[in-house]
Design a protein around this motif. Structure first.
Motif, PDB file in Angstrom:
ATOM      1  N   ASP A  84       0.838  -1.201   0.000  1.00 25.93           N
ATOM      2  CA  ASP A  84       0.000   0.000   0.000  1.00 25.93           C
ATOM      3  C   ASP A  84       0.877   1.257   0.000  1.00 25.93           C
ATOM      4  N   ARG A  85       0.432   2.268  -0.709  1.00 25.15           N
ATOM      5  CA  ARG A  85       1.150   3.548  -0.779  1.00 25.15           C
ATOM      6  C   ARG A  85       0.596   4.481   0.296  1.00 25.15           C
ATOM      7  N   VAL A  86       1.482   4.971   1.157  1.00 24.55           N
ATOM      8  CA  VAL A  86       1.057   5.752   2.310  1.00 24.55           C
ATOM      9  C   VAL A  86       1.914   7.012   2.447  1.00 24.55           C
ATOM     10  N   MET A  87       1.398   7.942   3.229  1.00 25.36           N
ATOM     11  CA  MET A  87       2.126   9.174   3.551  1.00 25.36           C
ATOM     12  C   MET A  87       1.741   9.572   4.964  1.00 25.36           C
ATOM     13  N   GLY A  88       2.505  10.485   5.555  1.00 34.76           N
ATOM     14  CA  GLY A  88       2.125  10.908   6.890  1.00 34.76           C
ATOM     15  C   GLY A  88       3.183  11.728   7.593  1.00 34.76           C
ATOM     16  N   LEU A  89       2.836  12.101   8.836  1.00 39.24           N
ATOM     17  CA  LEU A  89       3.721  12.839   9.723  1.00 39.24           C
ATOM     18  C   LEU A  89       4.326  11.905  10.761  1.00 39.24           C
ATOM     19  N   VAL A  90       5.566  12.169  11.128  1.00 39.62           N
ATOM     20  CA  VAL A  90       6.220  11.461  12.228  1.00 39.62           C
ATOM     21  C   VAL A  90       6.961  12.487  13.079  1.00 39.62           C
ATOM     22  N   GLY A  91       7.324  12.107  14.278  1.00 34.72           N
ATOM     23  CA  GLY A  91       8.061  13.013  15.149  1.00 34.72           C
ATOM     24  C   GLY A  91       9.502  13.200  14.749  1.00 34.72           C
ATOM     25  N   GLY A  92       9.982  12.366  13.842  1.00 36.04           N
ATOM     26  CA  GLY A  92      11.363  12.408  13.358  1.00 36.04           C
ATOM     27  C   GLY A  92      11.687  11.092  12.678  1.00 36.04           C
ATOM     28  N   GLY A  93      12.858  11.027  12.065  1.00 33.77           N
ATOM     29  CA  GLY A  93      13.307   9.778  11.471  1.00 33.77           C
ATOM     30  C   GLY A  93      12.898   9.555  10.033  1.00 33.77           C
ATOM     31  N   ALA A  94      12.311  10.567   9.366  1.00 30.91           N
ATOM     32  CA  ALA A  94      11.845  10.372   7.988  1.00 30.91           C
ATOM     33  C   ALA A  94      12.963  10.507   6.962  1.00 30.91           C
ATOM     34  N   TRP A  95      14.144  10.985   7.365  1.00 33.37           N
ATOM     35  CA  TRP A  95      15.276  11.032   6.439  1.00 33.37           C
ATOM     36  C   TRP A  95      16.033   9.712   6.510  1.00 33.37           C
ATOM     37  N   ALA A  96      15.294   8.654   6.329  1.00 29.10           N
ATOM     38  CA  ALA A  96      15.830   7.302   6.345  1.00 29.10           C
ATOM     39  C   ALA A  96      15.127   6.503   5.261  1.00 29.10           C
ATOM     40  N   GLU A  97      15.741   5.421   4.836  1.00 26.07           N
ATOM     41  CA  GLU A  97      15.118   4.593   3.798  1.00 26.07           C
ATOM     42  C   GLU A  97      13.907   3.839   4.319  1.00 26.07           C
ATOM     43  N   SER A  98      13.808   3.662   5.639  1.00 24.06           N
ATOM     44  CA  SER A  98      12.658   2.984   6.234  1.00 24.06           C
ATOM     45  C   SER A  98      12.315   3.639   7.562  1.00 24.06           C
ATOM     46  N   LEU A  99      11.045   3.592   7.923  1.00 26.48           N
ATOM     47  CA  LEU A  99      10.617   4.074   9.231  1.00 26.48           C
ATOM     48  C   LEU A  99       9.427   3.247   9.696  1.00 26.48           C
ATOM     49  N   VAL A 100       9.186   3.300  10.999  1.00 25.55           N
ATOM     50  CA  VAL A 100       8.038   2.631  11.598  1.00 25.55           C
ATOM     51  C   VAL A 100       7.089   3.684  12.132  1.00 25.55           C
ATOM     52  N   THR A 101       5.792   3.491  11.883  1.00 27.93           N
ATOM     53  CA  THR A 101       4.786   4.410  12.397  1.00 27.93           C
ATOM     54  C   THR A 101       3.523   3.629  12.728  1.00 27.93           C
ATOM     55  N   HIS A 102       2.677   4.209  13.575  1.00 29.47           N
ATOM     56  CA  HIS A 102       1.412   3.567  13.898  1.00 29.47           C
ATOM     57  C   HIS A 102       0.516   3.602  12.670  1.00 29.47           C
ATOM     58  N   GLU A 103      -0.171   2.502  12.413  1.00 33.65           N
ATOM     59  CA  GLU A 103      -0.982   2.424  11.192  1.00 33.65           C
ATOM     60  C   GLU A 103      -2.087   3.465  11.148  1.00 33.65           C
ATOM     61  N   ARG A 104      -2.575   3.908  12.307  1.00 32.42           N
ATOM     62  CA  ARG A 104      -3.660   4.885  12.308  1.00 32.42           C
ATOM     63  C   ARG A 104      -3.160   6.323  12.134  1.00 32.42           C
ATOM     64  N   GLU A 105      -1.844   6.521  12.228  1.00 36.03           N
ATOM     65  CA  GLU A 105      -1.271   7.831  11.916  1.00 36.03           C
ATOM     66  C   GLU A 105      -1.037   7.996  10.426  1.00 36.03           C
ATOM     67  N   ALA A 106      -0.858   6.899   9.713  1.00 37.83           N
ATOM     68  CA  ALA A 106      -0.571   6.949   8.283  1.00 37.83           C
ATOM     69  C   ALA A 106      -1.830   7.253   7.483  1.00 37.83           C
ATOM     70  N   LEU A 107      -1.630   7.899   6.347  1.00 33.60           N
ATOM     71  CA  LEU A 107      -2.725   8.228   5.439  1.00 33.60           C
ATOM     72  C   LEU A 107      -2.499   7.538   4.100  1.00 33.60           C
ATOM     73  N   PRO A 108      -3.549   7.049   3.466  1.00 28.89           N
ATOM     74  CA  PRO A 108      -3.376   6.511   2.108  1.00 28.89           C
ATOM     75  C   PRO A 108      -3.051   7.637   1.139  1.00 28.89           C
ATOM     76  N   MET A 109      -2.098   7.414   0.240  1.00 29.64           N
ATOM     77  CA  MET A 109      -1.773   8.426  -0.758  1.00 29.64           C
ATOM     78  C   MET A 109      -2.939   8.619  -1.723  1.00 29.64           C
ATOM     79  N   PRO A 110      -3.203   9.863  -2.146  1.00 32.75           N
ATOM     80  CA  PRO A 110      -4.243  10.082  -3.160  1.00 32.75           C
ATOM     81  C   PRO A 110      -3.921   9.312  -4.443  1.00 32.75           C
TER      82      PRO A 110
END
Length: 329
Positions: A84-110
């Motif tokens: 699934d293609r997703v996007m979202g906000l995180v408190g940090g760590g997005a300048w990495a090739e991978s990150l972990v986030t809560h599924e309910r914080e993520a948004l489906p990409m348009p």
């Protein structure tokens, strides 16, 4: 995985591309293969040592927003599946090739949107939506004063106001940038070259003497006293940024007589439950506007992750209009 790591407090030159283990998603979490991220002034502050990361994210890897693909899911995860293609906000760590986030914080990409455009959406639009709509109680027909209207959040806020039937007066310090504001439905712009800034009279003139109903203040400092003068009776000021400084003098008598409301707000340090609530509200109310074309990303440039330093330098010089996006290649 590769990450852009802060080696010590300083400027963009202290960032170093390094390898570290890929994180593992826990219960209710997803592992996202990050395809693109974006730059924010909070990242510059963190690199300089002035804005520590929250305790639940890597302290030395900046990055507040992402767009990518779900690479793995943790136990009891139901909302997304691998691919699934997703996007979202995180408190940090997005300048990495991978990150972990809560599924309910993520948004489906348009649908139909590429990763670079999607990475430009979360911070700008969720900040604007939360401040203007959820807290600022934006209503159709109102006049909204937006400071730094050519910034990432400013341009997103202007487009959101246009989609909501509100009129925008925007300020900025660059005539060339303000010339772009008509693209986002800005009815009137005010060039702020003096210090302290002067824009209240222009706002009153544009509103028949009444003043603005709502202000999105991304600047702070000496902009706030002038903002209070520019507001209509019972006006609301949402203080989101402080690039012009953290202190100023206010006429409290004006606040009382005009019955004004000044609210400070920040996203990064909120509890998980509040971040989830914001994401869920944005999914219901914002994503349909992206699908219809009423809202769109405002992207200044897309750079490879290897040119991250140059992008940060460009942002520090205030050379960009809208968002600067970095992409893993």
């Amino acid at each position: 995985m590769k990450v852009q790591r802060i080696t010590e407090p300083g400027g963009p030159e202290v960032l170093s591309m390094e390898e570290r283990p890929e994180p593992v998603p826990g219960p209710g979490e997803i592992l996202v293969r990050v395809r693109a991220s974006a730059l924010n002034r909070a990242d510059l502050l963190q690199i300089r040592g002035f804005y520590p990361a929250p305790p639940d994210v890597p302290p030395d890897v900046p990055g507040l927003e992402y767009a990518g693909e779900v690479a793995a899911v943790g136990p009891r995860t139901r909302r997304f599946k691998v691919g699934d293609r997703v996007m979202g906000l995180v408190g940090g760590g997005a300048w990495a090739e991978s990150l972990v986030t809560h599924e309910r914080e993520a948004l489906p990409m348009p649908e139909g949107m590429d990763f670079a455009d999607a990475a430009a959406l979360p911070e700008a639009y969720l900040t604007a939506y939360d401040a203007l709509v959820l807290q600022g109680e934006l209503r159709p027909g109102e006049t909204v004063l937006i400071h730094a209207v050519a910034s990432g959040v400013g341009s997103a806020a202007a487009l959101l106001c246009q989609a909501s039937g509100a009129r925008v007066v925007g300020t900025g310090r660059s005539a060339a940038k303000l010339a772009r504001a008509s693209e986002w439905g800005v009815a009137r712009t005010v060039l702020c070259e003096s210090s302290p800034p002067r824009f209240a009279d222009a706002v009153k003139e544009a509103t028949g003497g009444r003043g603005a109903d709502l202000c999105l203040d991304l600047v702070g400092g000496d902009y706030l006293p002038e903002t209070l003068d520019a507001l209509a009776p019972r006006g609301r000021a949402m203080l989101v940024g402080m690039v012009a400084g953290t202190t100023t003098e206010l006429n409290l008598g004006m606040v009382l007589v005009k019955r004004l409301r000044v609210t400070g707000t920040v996203l990064r340090s909120r509890p998980l439950e509040e971040k989830i609530a914001l994401s869920q509200s944005a999914e219901r109310h914002l994503l349909p506007l992206f699908r219809s074309g009423a809202l769109k990303p405002v992207v200044d440039a897309v750079l490879p992750m290897t040119e991250l330093r140059q992008g940060l330098e460009r942002m520090a010089r205030n050379d960009s209009v809208g968002k600067l996006v970095v992409r893993w290649e």
